[in-house]
Design a protein around this motif. Structure first.
Motif, mmCIF file in Angstrom:
data_model
loop_
_atom_site.group_PDB
_atom_site.id
_atom_site.type_symbol
_atom_site.label_atom_id
_atom_site.label_comp_id
_atom_site.label_asym_id
_atom_site.label_seq_id
_atom_site.Cartn_x
_atom_site.Cartn_y
_atom_site.Cartn_z
ATOM 1 N N UNK A 70 50.382 20.552 54.719
ATOM 2 C CA UNK A 70 49.661 20.894 56.045
ATOM 3 C C UNK A 70 48.474 19.925 55.905
ATOM 4 N N UNK A 71 47.910 19.810 54.733
ATOM 5 C CA UNK A 71 46.547 18.855 54.667
ATOM 6 C C UNK A 71 46.833 17.651 55.283
ATOM 7 N N UNK A 72 48.021 16.965 55.338
ATOM 8 C CA UNK A 72 48.414 15.504 55.868
ATOM 9 C C UNK A 72 48.938 15.894 57.053
ATOM 10 N N UNK A 73 49.064 16.781 57.544
ATOM 11 C CA UNK A 73 50.019 16.737 58.988
ATOM 12 C C UNK A 73 49.163 16.858 60.196
ATOM 13 N N UNK A 74 49.597 16.373 61.059
ATOM 14 C CA UNK A 74 48.945 16.468 62.604
ATOM 15 C C UNK A 74 49.590 17.649 63.199
ATOM 16 N N UNK A 75 50.781 18.090 63.089
ATOM 17 C CA UNK A 75 51.303 19.199 63.934
ATOM 18 C C UNK A 75 52.336 19.795 63.119
ATOM 19 N N UNK A 76 52.411 21.201 63.172
ATOM 20 C CA UNK A 76 53.372 22.193 62.474
ATOM 21 C C UNK A 76 53.937 22.827 63.457
ATOM 22 N N UNK A 77 55.276 22.919 63.522
ATOM 23 C CA UNK A 77 56.031 23.476 64.565
ATOM 24 C C UNK A 77 56.881 24.497 63.820
ATOM 25 N N UNK A 78 57.013 25.799 64.346
ATOM 26 C CA UNK A 78 57.758 26.947 63.466
ATOM 27 C C UNK A 78 58.373 27.604 64.889
ATOM 28 N N UNK A 79 59.485 28.687 64.247
ATOM 29 C CA UNK A 79 60.101 29.270 65.157
ATOM 30 C C UNK A 79 60.608 30.680 64.570
ATOM 31 N N UNK A 80 59.876 31.006 63.632
ATOM 32 C CA UNK A 80 60.126 32.389 62.910
ATOM 33 C C UNK A 80 59.576 33.514 63.867
ATOM 34 N N UNK A 81 60.246 34.584 63.558
ATOM 35 C CA UNK A 81 59.731 35.762 64.301
ATOM 36 C C UNK A 81 58.297 35.919 64.115
ATOM 37 N N UNK A 82 57.577 36.781 65.138
ATOM 38 C CA UNK A 82 56.184 36.798 65.264
ATOM 39 C C UNK A 82 55.877 37.752 63.857
ATOM 40 N N UNK A 83 55.013 37.070 63.177
ATOM 41 C CA UNK A 83 54.456 38.034 62.063
ATOM 42 C C UNK A 83 55.055 37.621 60.681
ATOM 43 N N UNK A 84 56.054 36.714 60.491
ATOM 44 C CA UNK A 84 56.709 36.237 59.338
ATOM 45 C C UNK A 84 55.628 35.158 58.662
ATOM 46 N N UNK A 85 55.287 34.327 59.146
ATOM 47 C CA UNK A 85 54.274 33.254 58.528
ATOM 48 C C UNK A 85 53.007 33.959 58.271
ATOM 49 N N UNK A 86 52.623 34.885 58.854
ATOM 50 C CA UNK A 86 51.250 35.786 58.399
ATOM 51 C C UNK A 86 51.644 36.463 57.481
ATOM 52 N N UNK A 87 52.831 37.077 57.010
ATOM 53 C CA UNK A 87 53.109 37.849 55.997
ATOM 54 C C UNK A 87 53.385 36.970 54.856
ATOM 55 N N UNK A 88 53.929 35.730 54.873
ATOM 56 C CA UNK A 88 54.000 34.702 53.802
ATOM 57 C C UNK A 88 52.367 34.304 53.485
ATOM 58 N N UNK A 89 51.524 34.685 54.263
ATOM 59 C CA UNK A 89 50.238 34.062 54.129
ATOM 60 C C UNK A 89 49.987 32.452 54.314
#
Length: 282
Positions: A70-89
């Motif tokens: 992420x520190x080197x990325x310009x864009x991150x695209x994800x399609x997990x259900x809402x809340x999944x990425x947040x639960x993963x921190x």
């Protein structure tokens, strides 16, 4: 660009951006990509030109490795259900701390219930577009494809603004195809319809009065210009046009249309082509 998506909309958005010059890195779970098993040819087409890495985001090591990317990325695209990425921190507020200029794009199904499961057909139903198709079965992933393009546009907009969070709703992306409704584009207008030819089919789109007049004159039927208005009149006109187009094959009609400057084209079978930006640079 980091692509954490699966199935069709997200990978298609990544493919669009890859064709626009992005370096796309797919971040896969240890189980791999289900689409590779279900639809290997589609999977190969969607992910051509992309690199891939396998990370277990449920593990501390996997999360740390993603944060490094992420520190080197310009864009991150994800399609997990809402809340999944947040639960993963790994939600946007956390990732922004590691890269303030990151553009985070999330693909979701519905604004009123982003966590609800769904597929193209249910997004079309929720958008109202399925109703407007009037019983015709959509033989294309309209919501998925439209959502992919909106996601790619969100990424570009985020880059212009120097970062940000975007959530793209597939059901609303599908609705974009049907709004605003234009009278006569539903098959009720004989000048804007698909007709069978001697072989194949031909699409006539002489919607504007001057194009309709040009078509009637080229067809040797100037009387058709006045046969418009009531449903009964248009039903008679449609039958006469059906008989007219049966006199040649579709390719011959297309050549005739080119000769007379008419919006008339043969209906060709769909062939998947390499994904290229639909423009020509001057």
């Amino acid at each position: 660009m980091l692509d954490l998506t699966r199935l069709l909309p997200g990978p298609l958005a990544g493919r669009v951006l890859e064709r626009l010059g992005f370096e796309v890195l797919r971040v896969l779970p240890p189980a791999g990509d289900d689409l590779a098993r279900w639809q290997p040819r589609t999977h190969a087409w969607l992910n051509a030109g992309k690199a891939a890495v396998t990370l277990d985001l449920k593990s501390p090591r996997g999360r740390e490795e993603l944060l490094g990317l992420v520190r080197e990325a310009a864009v991150l695209l994800e399609s997990n259900r809402a809340g999944v990425m947040e639960r993963l921190g790994l939600g946007y507020p956390v990732l922004r701390e590691h890269n303030p200029r990151l553009v985070y794009v999330r693909l979701a199904g519905h604004r009123d219930d982003p966590a609800a499961p769904g597929h193209d057909l249910t997004y079309l139903a929720a958008s109202g577009l399925l109703d407007r198709l009037a019983g015709a079965w959509p033989h294309a992933q309209l919501a998925d494809a439209s959502g992919a393009l909106w996601a790619a546009l969100a990424a570009l907009e985020g880059l212009r603004r120097g970062g940000g969070f975007y959530e793209v709703y597939l059901s609303e992306a599908a609705g974009f195809f049907g709004y605003p409704p234009i009278p006569g584009l539903d098959g009720s207008n004989p000048a804007y319809r698909v007709y069978p030819a001697a072989s194949g089919r031909v699409a006539l789109a002489a919607l504007e009065p001057h194009l309709w007049t040009r078509f009637c004159e080229a067809a040797g039927r100037p009387d058709w210009t006045a046969v418009r208005g009531t449903a009964a009149d248009e039903a008679v006109l449609a039958r006469e046009l059906e008989a007219f187009f049966l006199s040649r094959d579709a390719e011959a009609w297309e050549a005739w249309g080119r000769e007379h400057g008419l919006p008339l084209r043969a209906v060709r079978p769909y062939r998947a082509a390499p994904l290229e930006p639909p423009w020509r640079r001057g």
